[in-house]
Structure formats: C-alpha cells, structure tokens
Design an enzyme around this catalytic site. Sequence first.
Site, mmCIF file in Angstrom:
data_model
loop_
_atom_site.group_PDB
_atom_site.id
_atom_site.type_symbol
_atom_site.label_atom_id
_atom_site.label_comp_id
_atom_site.label_asym_id
_atom_site.label_seq_id
_atom_site.Cartn_x
_atom_site.Cartn_y
_atom_site.Cartn_z
ATOM 1 N N SER A 1 0.845 -1.192 0.000
ATOM 2 C CA SER A 1 0.000 0.000 0.000
ATOM 3 C C SER A 1 0.888 1.253 0.000
ATOM 4 O O SER A 1 1.737 1.399 -0.878
ATOM 5 C CB SER A 1 -0.962 -0.055 1.184
ATOM 6 O OG SER A 1 -2.011 0.875 1.041
ATOM 7 N N MET A 2 0.734 2.164 0.945
ATOM 8 C CA MET A 2 1.612 3.324 0.992
ATOM 9 C C MET A 2 3.074 2.900 0.951
ATOM 10 O O MET A 2 3.925 3.552 0.318
ATOM 11 C CB MET A 2 1.352 4.142 2.256
ATOM 12 C CG MET A 2 2.242 5.369 2.396
ATOM 13 S SD MET A 2 2.175 6.149 4.039
ATOM 14 C CE MET A 2 3.295 5.091 4.963
#
Length: 250
Positions: free
Chosen positions: A93-94
């Site tokens: 994700s991030m």
Amino acid sequence: MSPRTDRWLRCHRPRPSAALTLVCFPHAGGSASAYRAWPDLLGPGVEVHAVQYPGREDRLTEPLVDRMDTTVDRVTTEIAPLTARPYALFGHSMGGAVAYETALRLRDLGFAQPEHLFVSGRQPPEHHRHGDLHTRGEQAMAEEIVRLNPDSAALLEDRELAAIVLPAMGNDYKLIETYAPRRAAPLDCPITALVGDKDTELTTAQARDWAHRTRGEGCTVELPGDHFYLVEHRAAVTGIVADALGRPIR
C-alpha cells in the site's frame, strides 16, 4: 545498552551470513511488526529488515513525518550500507510507493539497485490518486480503516488504541495523498506487483502498469482477498518473494 529506537529499520532476526537482505515497508498506519513473521517464513538465506515509521510502537513518542521526500531521505540513509550485498525491497500500500521512491533515490545516489522490487496493493505512478481524507477528521479516518479492513472495527472500539492508531493513519494519509510521483527513468530491476482480487483500491489491470517502471521483467500476481489480502496469505506472498529472488525457503 539498549538499541536506539530513533532508527528507521528493525531487524528482528539478524542473519549476517544471509545471501540477501529484504527491506519491507509497511502500509499507512502500519509498523515494523507487520513483517515480524517473515524471517521464519523466508528461511536462513534472507535477512529481513522492516521500516519503522516514527510515531508508533517503540518510536511512539517521536514526531510523525508526513512528507514522502523526508521519509525517503531518512530510509535511504539507513538502507545505503545494506546495498553492499544483494538486496530487495517489498512495500505494501503506501509502503509500495515509499519502496519505489527509495529505489529511485538509491539509484540517484549511485548505490546498487535492488535485485527486485515488490509492490503490493499500490497504484503505479500513472494511477496515483490525490485525496483529502487526512483533512476530514478522525471519524472519517476510522470509517476508512473499517472500509479497508472490517476486522479493524473491534480494535477501534478500544479508545486508548484508537488514540494511537488514528493520528498515525491521518499522518500517513497526508503523506500519500499529497505525494506527487516524480518523472523518472525506469529501474533496471524486475518489478513484481501483487494485488488482491477484491481490492477496491487497485485493479489488476492497473497493477500491471508497474511493468512500465522497469527495463527488466514486470510481473503481476493476483491473490484472493481485499486490500489486506497478504495478512491471510502471508505464506503465499513470502513464497512468491522467495521464488522471484531464487532463494529456496528451506
């Protein structure tokens, strides 16, 4: 003497004789403990380091960092000495965006590029979406956490835990929502993109576009599950990593 906690990398199972180092980057609101089980799953040939963002776990009292460039600068400084032996990067994700930007920064500084970049549950730069969730308060942030991972609802009922989790989430959403991917030449290392087949944040077609960011091989792997598919399928994910790196798990 106690180890310094202000450093950005955690190695829960040091393996100085390992042939390869794998550096793992957590998701927004996440911490190094997300990868605590990985050393046992990957076996003795891989030494796993996990990024510990400030403002959580043993760095709880440190100021949060809400800028991508600052995060990448700090992480790169600590990863640089590890590039003396083969290494790879994995981000979810991030963390996938941070891992990608870190690979670019290491290249810019003249360090060896990773053997492999693994990007999980993260849009490639051409599909990056800005947002304003980080400006809408903790209630909106709590609702987003539950939307992405319904199992989080029970955890957020604990007020003390929510008081720790929500500020970190808000900070990290600011980091990723204000992040502007920079124009950069493709990396030389292979890139494997991983995606859950029910992920509402990323489609498999979008994940395939990570292949545009490498001059090497681009591969996309779809696994069953939502945005946090890798929690349930940790063994499958580490198996994919080991296979891509040519390192037998046992």
